[in-house]
Each structure stands twice: as C-alpha cells, then as structure tokens.
Design an enzyme around this catalytic site. Structure first.
Site, PDB file in Angstrom:
ATOM      1  N   ASP A   1      58.191 -10.031 -14.357  1.00  0.00           N
ATOM      2  CA  ASP A   1      58.800  -9.098 -13.405  1.00  0.00           C
ATOM      3  C   ASP A   1      60.139  -9.659 -12.955  1.00  0.00           C
ATOM      4  O   ASP A   1      60.460 -10.819 -13.217  1.00  0.00           O
ATOM      5  CB  ASP A   1      57.858  -8.860 -12.213  1.00  0.00           C
ATOM      6  CG  ASP A   1      57.430 -10.163 -11.539  1.00  0.00           C
ATOM      7  OD1 ASP A   1      58.309 -10.902 -11.076  1.00  0.00           O
ATOM      8  OD2 ASP A   1      56.205 -10.443 -11.486  1.00  0.00           O
TER       9      ASP A   1
ATOM     10  N   GLU B   1      58.864 -22.758 -47.492  1.00  0.00           N
ATOM     11  CA  GLU B   1      58.765 -22.115 -46.168  1.00  0.00           C
ATOM     12  C   GLU B   1      59.735 -22.756 -45.177  1.00  0.00           C
ATOM     13  O   GLU B   1      60.373 -22.065 -44.372  1.00  0.00           O
ATOM     14  CB  GLU B   1      57.326 -22.204 -45.647  1.00  0.00           C
ATOM     15  CG  GLU B   1      56.376 -21.246 -46.370  1.00  0.00           C
ATOM     16  CD  GLU B   1      54.920 -21.472 -46.007  1.00  0.00           C
ATOM     17  OE1 GLU B   1      54.226 -20.465 -45.747  1.00  0.00           O
ATOM     18  OE2 GLU B   1      54.465 -22.640 -45.989  1.00  0.00           O
TER      19      GLU B   1
END
Ligand code: GLA
Length: 730
Positions: free
Chosen positions: A532, A612
């Site tokens: 928030d 990777e």
C-alpha cells in the site's frame, strides 16, 4: 491558479481536472463537482439538490430544500440528518453522538503540512498548493480540518482530515474517515483488488446497484484480501475511454472503502481507517490526524488514471536515494535454500549471481540465533555464527569483494514464542488479558503501540546495521493481528490499539530510514500482504507475492499495476518447475515477467547449466539496457486480461523508445493470429520494430503501430512470451 478561494467557493484545478465545493445557504460545505477541467463555470446547480420527498427528510431551519441527507457534502458527521455513511462519528462527554458540522473558514497554506506520525505525499519541490477548510460542530467546539493538496501536473488531489477537540472535555472518536466524495451520478462500476496469499490484487468489477459496495480490511494490515486502492468508473470505462475516479489510502492498517447509491440517484464514496474496533479518546486540546487519500480522475480511461498514480507515487511518495534511481538487481537465497544454508553455500550462489549481472546478494530468513525453521528465534536479532560458519561481516566482505552489495531479512514486528525476547517480555505481544491468544506461523505480533518495544527492536536492528555493511533490508511481516490488546494502554483506550500499532510501525520505519538514509528497504508481508502507499513511503519497492510462478504473476502484477508503478513491484526469476505451482515455464518468460518489476533472481544458481547462466546473463544485460524505460516510462496495459494472452508496454516520456512484452496464457490453436496494437507513440514519427531480437525491415509510423498494429507470430503455446522493441528513427 490551482486553488481559488472565493467567498463561498473553493475551486481546485489540476492540469486536466477540476474539483469544486461551495458553502451553501445553510452553511454546509457542499460538494459541487469533480471531473474534467472547467475553466470558469461553477457547478452551482449541484450544490442545491432539491428532492424534498415528504416528511421523511430531516432539514435544518427554514430551507426545506437543503436536507443534509440529499445534499452532496464534502464531509459530514453522524447523528444530524445525513443517513448515508458518515465519515465522522464522535461521542461527546455527555454520551451523545450527535454532531453537526458547518463551514467555519478556509485558507490557503503556504506549504503542505506534514501529517504527524503518518506517511503522506511530500512536496520538497513546493509545486503543490494546499487549502485547509475548517468545519465546526454547531454546539460543541469540535473542529474538523479538511486538507486538500493539489498536485497539478499529476492530476492528483490528496485529502486528509484533522480533528481538534476544543469542547473542554474528553471525547471519543468512533470513526474518522479521510475522504467523502458525493457524486451527482450513480451509474458506476466499483473496482477493487481482492485476493488471498499467493493471489493478491485480482481485479473485481461490480456494478453499483441499490446498495453499498465495500472493500475493507480488519486484519491489522491492509492485507492480501483487499487493497486500499479502489476505482469507480462509468459502466463502459476501459483502458482508453470512460471516466474513472481513483482513491488510494496512504495507510497500512485496517481500512474501509465503500461506494453507495443514494435514494435520490446520487452516490457517496468514503475511505479511511476502518471504524471497527476503533475508538480513539481525545482529551480537550488534543488532535487526531487521519491518513491521506490520494484522489485522481481521468476522463480517458484507466490507462491515464494509472499514469497519474504512477507519476505521483514516484515523484511525491517515494523518498530517499532510491526514489527514482536505478534499483539493485537482487539475488535472494530464500527459494534457493530456505533455512538450510551455510556461508559457503551462500557465497557459491553469490559467485554465480555475479556472473549473470546481479549486484546485490540478499540473505533471507534464517541467519539469526537458532533460526532453522519457522518455529523459533524471531525477536532475537543476533547473528547465528555457528550456522553460518563465520561472522556475518566476513560473509559480507566476501560478497563485497565480488563487487556486490549485501542485503538482510528482518521481521521486526513479530516474535517467536520460542525466543529469548518472548521469554523475557511476554507482555510485549498483543494479547488480551486472561486469554491464551492465537499464534500465527508459530509467532506472536509484537505490540508496536508500546514505545519500549519499538525502542528495543530499533536497538537490535541498529546494532546489526551499524556493525555490518548492509545496503538493503527486506522488511517482512508474516501474520495478521489477533487478540489486539496492548498492555501499554489503559482499559478504556484499547480501541486505539490497532491504529497505534500502525503508528508504531511507521515510527520504527521512520527511525530506520532517518538513521540509514542510503539503505533500500523492500517491504514484504507473506508476499504482497501489505502492499500500500503507506509502506511505499518508507520502502519504495514491495515483494509483490510469494507466488513467483510467472503465469500467476501475470494476473497479480496486472492488478497491482492499476495503482502502483512497476518499479515498486518486487519480481524475481525463480526455478522451473515453480516451487508454488509445480509448473514448468521457459526461462525467457520467467525473465520477461520479472522485468515488469524490479528484476532479480531467487533460485539456486549453482544448479543451473552453463547455457542457462549465459541466457540469464544476456537477460540481465537486456534489462539493464531498458531499466530506465521500465522504471520511469509510462506503463500501458495493451490487452485485456481475458485469458488468451496478455501484454504490456513501456513508453519513454519523450515517446521515442518503447518496449512491449506479450505472454501467451493458453495455447492458441485454430484462432485468429495476434495483431497487436501499441500505445503512447507519436503518430507521425517513424519507428523501427524489433521482435525478439529480429529487426523488421519495414519502418512503421506511430499511427500504424497504434491503429493497425503488427502481426505477432512468436507466441502460440501456453507460457510463450515475446518482446517488441520500438525505436524512433530520427
Ligand atoms: C515470507 C516472505 C518470503 C520469505 C519468507 C521467509 O513468506 O514472503 O519471501 O522471506 O517469509 O520466512
């Protein structure tokens, strides 16, 4: 002029919006208008709604046309004829809760006041203007100050409320909501962002009928289940068209937001601290400050509304060194090791992380005294050197020697039952007398309403931060508040405990951010359980969700993006199959989704193949090349989130550089191919388009890209993703 105060009118103007109020003949402060910018008209007609319907309406004095129940009001109190949801309820010393607020005065302040103890939009550049309006009860000297601040450029008006008790006696505030917005219309949809742990901020859209729609939290934190940001909008409103109002509460505790249709076809929106279990005593002369609501209005759909919030949050809510600056690329060890690590293992991960371009190593939960699982040790913030196999400062030096910064996890507001802190101070947790109380994740919530607790935690944290080169803190909070009772408060003040808890958390955060101005704090609450604007004031990024599956993150990040800028959303590339959902996803898609956030890694890099590692290093390079665009550009949702595929786009402020990402949500066989349109470009500018590194020969005009779009053949199967780079040709 962004603020005009005339005898009876107050007019607030932003670049594209106008807000008007007027003192009517009964001295109510009536709401007239909030909408598209008006230059000189005043919506006077609306301040005098005349819907007198027989004997049921209460009215004041002679004018039967001005019942408080039908009059659009800027703010009102319980008990004197306004039967809608009233933002204020005060109980006076005589036991009555009747209060009747009338206009007293209005003035322009020379700067935006600081809201004592609370986070709020700040304005160091002094670009805003603030008007303070005083309303007063007709009988008792209870004063309610409404503060409106205009952020002209961002099309934002923020509001807050301060109550001052001059009645000569003690009163109890039973409700002090921060905003009340009465609109002339009632044909609205209400949009809230609801969910649960691992599935935060899913957009819910409901048409307003003859009832009140509410979204709220009673959990002590804003929570996973609801978010203190809502939109209400015209029925057909979409990303590009329609009118919409946003409201974001700068607060991290219990909240309520509701929209109701009135009997006369108008509507009322309110938002603020949830009145449930709220009763705040104000002695004579004392002041209560309610948190701020950030309002914005757009007449051209959600996209513009989101831009307003993203801009104001970046420029006027974030503070400190990292407000607008490039954020670190993290490697966090949580999903790599959980509690099972030594310094040697951590360093091995850090070395791999350095190869792929991460610049900050974060040691998550498990580094402190005896913490080998979630059953013990919270509150004992002392390094477990035995487990690490070395001093924390040695590990940090090794990480620093790789050219990387070091970050550390804390959960400052909780304590394990099995901890020295709890054994020494069982009275420091929230728990009602004579009750066993409830544990959550095997831990208690510390009583942050108690200043001694805040001091003790601050002391332990600063001891670690003073003695180690720590440049990032992950501030976690892993349970909700139950048994809310503070031993630091007398029996008659227990109704203050929830709010005082939040104030205590803010106090601790303020003390930490003041003492360590260069520290980056990332908030977290079992993922995104307290995402928030209150927390973003202290921690300009927030861990969006513990669900790190990119396919689920699509929905979570989509909902979050309506209010919060991408740069506030913590997002990491994690392992495949994902630890939460067991789903396999391609590495590129994991990376593309993490790039719609702060970007970082959270997996055991020592187990990846060389290929990777090479891919992730390329991905990090790509992210770094685009990080300013992602961080500071305008963010567009370029598809609906309707289940087929989803896309978003970043556009630089000069509209010359753009990056879009599309992800296939379900396999697309026997369906029309994607022809994707883009947003925010300059119509007559020529652009070069590169899809997944393949540059198209043809140049496209901005108009062609925005109105026709381009065919995308690079995604087809579930979890495929593609990147479209758009660059203006000079
Ligand atoms: C919470 C957080 C995770 C991790 C764990 C550690 O669940 O959301 O990211 O930090 O706590 O216990």
């Amino acid at each position: 002029m962004s603020v005009i105060i005339e005898e009876k009118f107050i007019i607030l103007n932003t670049k594209n919006t106008t807000y008007q109020m007027a003192v009517n003949e009964n001295n109510y402060l009536a709401h007239l208008y909030y909408g598209a910018r008006l230059d000189d008209s005043v919506a006077l007609e609306r301040g005098k709604l005349n819907y007198h319907s027989g004997a049921t309406l209460a009215y004041d004095g002679k004018s039967r046309e001005l019942s408080p129940d039908v009059c659009p009001l800027e703010y009102s109190a319980y008990g004197s004829g306004d039967f809608r949801t009233t933002p204020l309820k005060a109980r006076f010393a005589d036991g009555s809760s009747v209060c009747d607020l009338r206009f007293e005065s209005a003035k322009l302040l020379n700067k935006k006041p600081v809201l004592r103890g609370l986070p709020a939009l700040h304005d160091e550049g002094k670009v805003s203007q603030t008007v303070e309006v005083c309303l007063k009860d007709k009988i008792y000297d209870l004063r309610v100050y409404l503060l409106y601040t205009v952020f002209e450029e961002q099309d934002v008006i923020s509001r807050s409320v301060r109550v001052e008790n001059h009645t000569g006696e003690e009163i109890i505030l039973e409700s002090v909501l921060s905003a009340c917005l009465d609109n002339y219309e009632d044909e609205y949809d209400f949009i809230s962002f609801t969910g649960r742990p691992h599935f935060e901020r899913f957009l819910q859209r409901t048409s307003l009928g003859d009832f009140r729609l509410v979204t709220e939290s009673r959990r002590g934190a804003s929570g996973h289940q609801a978010n203190p940001f809502v939109i209400f909008c015209s029925r057909g409103c979409d990303e590009k068209a329609g009118e919409c109002y946003g409201a974001s509460l700068v607060y991290s505790g219990n909240f309520t937001a509701s929209l109701e249709k009135t009997q006369i076809g108008t509507s009322r929106f309110v938002m603020g601290i949830n009145p449930e279990n709220f009763a705040f005593i104000l002695k004579n002369g004392e002041v209560f400050q309610a948190p701020e609501v950030i309002h914005s209005y757009s007449r051209s759909g959600f996209s513009k509304l989101s831009h307003n919030y993203h801009n104001v949050i970046r420029q006027h809510l974030f503070r400190g060194k990292y407000a607008l600056a490039e954020r670190p690329i993290l490697i966090n060890n949580w999903e790599a090791t959980y509690f099972n690590f030594t310094a040697e293992k951590l360093l091995a991960i850090a070395k791999q992380a350095q190869k792929i371009g991460a610049d900050t190593f974060v040691l998550d939960d498990g580094w402190f005294k005896g913490r080998n699982g979630d059953a013990s040790s919270l509150g004992d913030w002392f390094v477990d050197e035995e487990k690490l196999g070395c001093k924390l400062s040695d590990l940090i030096s090794d990480v620093n020697a790789l050219g990387m910064r070091f970050g550390l996890w804390f959960e400052p507001e909780c304590v394990s039952e099995n901890s020295d802190l709890y054994r020494a101070h069982p009275e420091w947790v929230l728990n009602a007398p004579s009750r066993p109380g409830m544990l959550g994740r095997k831990q208690w919530v510390l009583d942050m309403a108690n200043g001694d607790v805040v001091d003790a935690i601050f002391g332990m944290m600063s001891d670690i931060l003073d003695n180690n080169n720590i440049e990032y803190v992950k501030w976690d909070f892993n349970r909700y508040l139950t048994d809310v009772y503070s031993t630091a408060l007398p029996a008659n003040r227990q109704g203050e405990a929830h709010h005082r808890y939040v104030l205590g958390v803010y106090d601790l955060l303020e003390r930490i951010t003041t003492r360590y101005p260069n520290l980056l704090i990332e908030g977290c609450a079992s993922g995104g359980g307290r995402f928030d604007c209150g927390m973003l004031y202290y921690s300009p990024q927030y861990w969006t969700s513990d669900n790190t599956d990119p396919m689920n993150r699509l929905d979570i990040q989509y909902g979050t993006s309506f209010c919060y800028p991408v740069i506030s959303m913590g997002a990491h590339v994690t392992a495949s199959p994902n630890h939460v959902t067991r789903r396999d996803t391609p590495i590129k898609t994991r990376s593309n989704v993490a790039m719609a956030g702060t970007y970082g890694f959270e997996l055991d890099l020592t187990t990846l193949s060389d290929d990777e590692i090479t891919t992730l290093a390329e991905e990090t390079r790509f992210y770094k090349n685009h990080s300013e665009l992602i961080r500071l550009g305008d963010y567009y949702r370029i598809t609906k989130n309707d289940g087929r595929y989803i896309g978003w786009q970043f556009v630089s402020k000069d509209k010359k550089t753009s990056l879009a990402v599309l992800v296939q949500k379900i396999t697309n066989i026997n369906y029309k191919p994607i022809i994707q349109k883009f947003e925010g470009l300059i119509p007559d500018m020529q652009y070069r388009v590169t899809v997944d590194g393949e540059c198209r020969e043809q140049l496209y005009s901005g108009t062609a890209l925005m109105e026709i779009g381009i065919g995308i053949r690079t995604i087809k199967y579930e979890a495929d993703s593609t990147r479209v780079e758009i660059e203006a040709v000079n």
